[in-house]
Design a protein around this motif. Structure first.
Motif, PDB file in Angstrom:
ATOM      1  N   ALA A   1      71.654   6.922  71.980  1.00 12.63           N
ATOM      2  CA  ALA A   1      70.375   7.316  71.380  1.00 12.63           C
ATOM      3  C   ALA A   1      69.857   8.573  72.060  1.00 12.63           C
ATOM      4  CB  ALA A   1      69.360   6.190  71.507  1.00 12.63           C
ATOM      5  N   LEU A   2      69.658   9.639  71.263  1.00 10.75           N
ATOM      6  CA  LEU A   2      69.106  10.896  71.760  1.00 10.75           C
ATOM      7  C   LEU A   2      67.625  10.942  71.427  1.00 10.75           C
ATOM      8  CD1 LEU A   2      69.308  13.794  72.886  1.00 10.75           C
ATOM      9  CD2 LEU A   2      69.955  14.538  70.570  1.00 10.75           C
TER      10      LEU A   2
ATOM     11  N   ALA B   1      65.992   3.866  73.692  1.00  5.23           N
ATOM     12  CA  ALA B   1      65.716   5.302  73.675  1.00  5.23           C
ATOM     13  C   ALA B   1      64.678   5.603  74.750  1.00  5.23           C
ATOM     14  CB  ALA B   1      65.211   5.738  72.306  1.00  5.23           C
ATOM     15  N   ARG B   2      64.995   6.552  75.607  1.00  3.87           N
ATOM     16  CA  ARG B   2      64.065   6.985  76.666  1.00  3.87           C
ATOM     17  C   ARG B   2      63.895   8.485  76.574  1.00  3.87           C
ATOM     18  NH1 ARG B   2      67.825   3.775  79.468  1.00  3.87           N
ATOM     19  NH2 ARG B   2      67.019   1.813  80.330  1.00  3.87           N
ATOM     20  N   GLY B   3      62.664   8.951  76.783  1.00  3.31           N
ATOM     21  CA  GLY B   3      62.488  10.386  76.743  1.00  3.31           C
ATOM     22  C   GLY B   3      61.056  10.817  76.955  1.00  3.31           C
ATOM     23  N   ASN B   4      60.894  12.119  77.031  1.00  5.53           N
ATOM     24  CA  ASN B   4      59.593  12.751  77.219  1.00  5.53           C
ATOM     25  C   ASN B   4      59.194  13.401  75.904  1.00  5.53           C
ATOM     26  OD1 ASN B   4      57.910  15.343  78.430  1.00  5.53           O
ATOM     27  ND2 ASN B   4      57.685  13.462  79.639  1.00  5.53           N
TER      28      ASN B   4
ATOM     29  N   SER C   1      66.690   6.722  63.624  1.00  2.85           N
ATOM     30  CA  SER C   1      66.030   5.424  63.678  1.00  2.85           C
ATOM     31  C   SER C   1      64.565   5.630  64.064  1.00  2.85           C
ATOM     32  CB  SER C   1      66.717   4.512  64.695  1.00  2.85           C
ATOM     33  OG  SER C   1      68.021   4.193  64.274  1.00  2.85           O
ATOM     34  N   TYR C   2      63.679   5.415  63.089  1.00  2.00           N
ATOM     35  CA  TYR C   2      62.250   5.612  63.320  1.00  2.00           C
ATOM     36  C   TYR C   2      61.663   4.405  64.044  1.00  2.00           C
ATOM     37  CZ  TYR C   2      62.472   9.749  60.422  1.00  2.00           C
ATOM     38  OH  TYR C   2      62.781  11.002  59.938  1.00  2.00           O
TER      39      TYR C   2
ATOM     40  N   SER D   1      57.961   9.390  65.128  1.00  2.00           N
ATOM     41  CA  SER D   1      58.850   9.322  66.290  1.00  2.00           C
ATOM     42  C   SER D   1      60.158   8.632  65.905  1.00  2.00           C
ATOM     43  CB  SER D   1      58.179   8.557  67.435  1.00  2.00           C
ATOM     44  OG  SER D   1      57.000   9.213  67.853  1.00  2.00           O
ATOM     45  N   ALA D   2      61.274   9.267  66.268  1.00  2.00           N
ATOM     46  CA  ALA D   2      62.580   8.719  65.907  1.00  2.00           C
ATOM     47  C   ALA D   2      63.615   9.137  66.934  1.00  2.00           C
ATOM     48  CB  ALA D   2      63.001   9.195  64.519  1.00  2.00           C
ATOM     49  N   ALA D   3      64.620   8.300  67.105  1.00  2.00           N
ATOM     50  CA  ALA D   3      65.763   8.613  67.957  1.00  2.00           C
ATOM     51  C   ALA D   3      66.974   8.849  67.065  1.00  2.00           C
ATOM     52  CB  ALA D   3      66.041   7.468  68.931  1.00  2.00           C
TER      53      ALA D   3
END
Length: 500
Positions: free
Chosen positions: A83-84, A137-140, A472-473, A481-483
């Motif tokens: 997952a990006l 999914a992890r992120g800033n 994937s929302y 927001s989606a990955a």
């Protein structure tokens, strides 16, 4: 006493429609596993028959059997998801083991000189979709969860978002959903969690601002799905003369689907009133469906076989229920009473999936082997949420019609026999159901397998792998927001068949 009264409130609570294009795609898309032989050859059996899972492609295939037969298949499903999100890639793997196929066919040969050489009666259970999956999914990101609640809250009066004197917070949550709808209920959650605040402290206020101050926030999102869409098939087929097979099937679906999502957020400015927030959602779906299929297989000569089949729309009847929970450092003290034990019930709804047409060609080289090709066409823009007279469904159906498109799919398979051993391989390609494949990419898959014929029985082993990119929302609405998830599914199947 609080728990008993809450349970009664749950049973009485119904919501306005909240079904979307995601529900339609979930039950319109089949990822049929089938027998180990079927999997190893990429499912290219439309002109071949002679396999229990081939009945799902062409119901005439049961008349190709020379003997009565029973069989079952056990499959191990391995999921590998990258997952990006926010320039960060997170990998998640999972495994599950299931009996995905079981069935039998009974062949009755004619004892007269009738041109109808034989009839076949078959029954088969197949797993159409295995929903067991998970990704993290992890992120800033510059889009915090406050935007979700602000989107639903703007325009909603403040008065109903307050709890009344002596009212439990979970009862207020259910009452708002039942009487005012989903948007007001989400606004209630954001307000009670302290994530949003009214511009004016007045019951008539309809404008809100965020308590979260940030340039970017850190988010961790986990989505876990489980369940299945299974198909039980009753089949009848017959052979006319030596070159024509005709068949029909009645298919009965059973659906069980659960999706749970967890979102944690932090990384706000040091002077932000909000310092952390969490928001979790649970969806549970149950239902059933019905479809039928018709098909024929013709032997042009000893080497060439042609097949054609029609799979009717599947008519599903489904019910949903949802639960939520939320928290933050500014939430009211009793916020934990809104949890997964507080359930919103939705009215029963229906989905009609599009019909599918399949044309098939096979080349058979005596007893040495074969090559088979299937082509299928399904217009996903014809899928519908029902009743179509529902205003919410009408607008969503217009969106489905303009967003989804025709799906062309190809399956290619081959088998080579060396005495009792059969070597198999297959390839599968399926176009994205979206007119714009940026939402969901095309699916590609390959497979291989081996079988050993003991005479009265057969043992088959198959390996198959598919890969597809999907956006994937995190939520059905509110924010986008989606990955971007690269899904790689690997199956290993073991099947056993017995002739009698």
């Amino acid at each position: 006493m609080k728990r008993i009264s809450t349970f009664i409130m749950v049973l009485a609570c119904t919501f306005a429609s909240a079904q979307t294009i995601d529900d339609v795609l979930r039950y319109s898309t089949e990822n049929l596993q089938g027998t180990a032989r079927f999997q190893a050859m990429g499912g290219a059996f439309g002109a071949l028959g002679g396999d229990l899972s081939a009945l799902n492609i062409n119901p005439a295939g049961s008349a190709v059997f020379s003997f009565s037969e029973i069989g079952f298949t056990l499959s191990n499903y391995h999921r590998n998801n990258d997952a990006l999100y926010g320039n960060t890639i997170s990998n998640t793997t999972s495994n599950s083991l299931d009996f995905n196929q079981a069935g039998g066919v009974f062949v009755f040969n004619s004892s007269t000189d009738s041109p109808w050489k034989k009839i076949a009666l078959a029954f088969n259970y197949d797993l159409v979709q295995n929903y067991d999956n998970e990704f993290i999914a992890r992120g800033n990101t510059p889009v915090g969860i406050d935007n979700y609640f602000l989107n639903f809250a703007q325009g909603e009066p403040l008065g109903p978002l307050r709890t009344q004197e002596g009212e439990f917070i979970e009862d207020a949550y259910l009452d708002i959903g039942a009487s005012l709808g989903y948007s007001a209920q989400q606004a209630f959650l954001g307000f009670q969690a302290g994530i949003i605040e009214p511009v004016e402290d007045d019951d008539a206020n309809t404008s809100y601002f965020s308590n979260a101050q940030y340039g970017n926030v850190n988010q961790r999102y986990l989505q876990n799905t489980s369940g299945y869409n299974s198909k039980f098939t009753f089949n009848f087929a017959t052979q006319y003369e030596d070159n024509l097979y005709i068949g029909a099937s009645l298919n009965f679906h059973n659906v069980l689907y659960d999706k749970v999502t967890y979102l944690d957020e932090d990384g706000y400015d040091i002077d932000s009133p909000i310092q952390f927030a969490s928001f979790d959602n649970l969806l549970h779906t149950e239902g059933y469906g019905f479809s039928f299929s018709l098909g024929a297989i013709a032997k042009v000569n000893q080497a060439i076989r042609l097949g054609g089949s029609y799979q009717s729309p599947t008519w599903y009847t489904l019910t949903d229920d949802t639960s939520q929970r939320i928290n933050s450092n500014l939430a009211v003290s009793d916020i934990d009473f809104i949890n997964f034990g507080i359930v919103n019930l939705y009215d029963e709804y229906r989905i009609k999936t599009p019909g599918k047409y399949t044309g098939s060609l096979a080349l058979v080289f005596g007893k040495e082997g074969l090559i088979s090709l299937d082509y299928s066409y399904q217009d996903m823009s014809k899928a519908e949420l029902r009743p179509t007279g529902d205003p919410n469904f009408a607008s969503e159906n217009d969106f489905i019609g303009s967003t989804l498109g025709a799906v062309n799919s190809f399956r290619l398979g081959g088998e080579y026999r060396i005495e009792q051993v059969s070597l198999r391989a297959g390839y599968r390609y399926e176009e994205s159901p979206y007119a714009n494949s940026d939402f969901v990419g095309d699916l590609n898959g390959f497979s291989a397998g081996i079988g050993y014929n003991f005479g009265a029985s057969r043992l088959d082993l198959a390996y198959s792998r598919t890969e597809q990119d999907t956006n994937s929302y995190f939520f059905d609405g509110g924010i986008d927001s989606a990955a971007l998830v690269n899904r790689r599914n690997t199956n290993i199947a073991l099947g056993y068949t017995l002739k009698f």
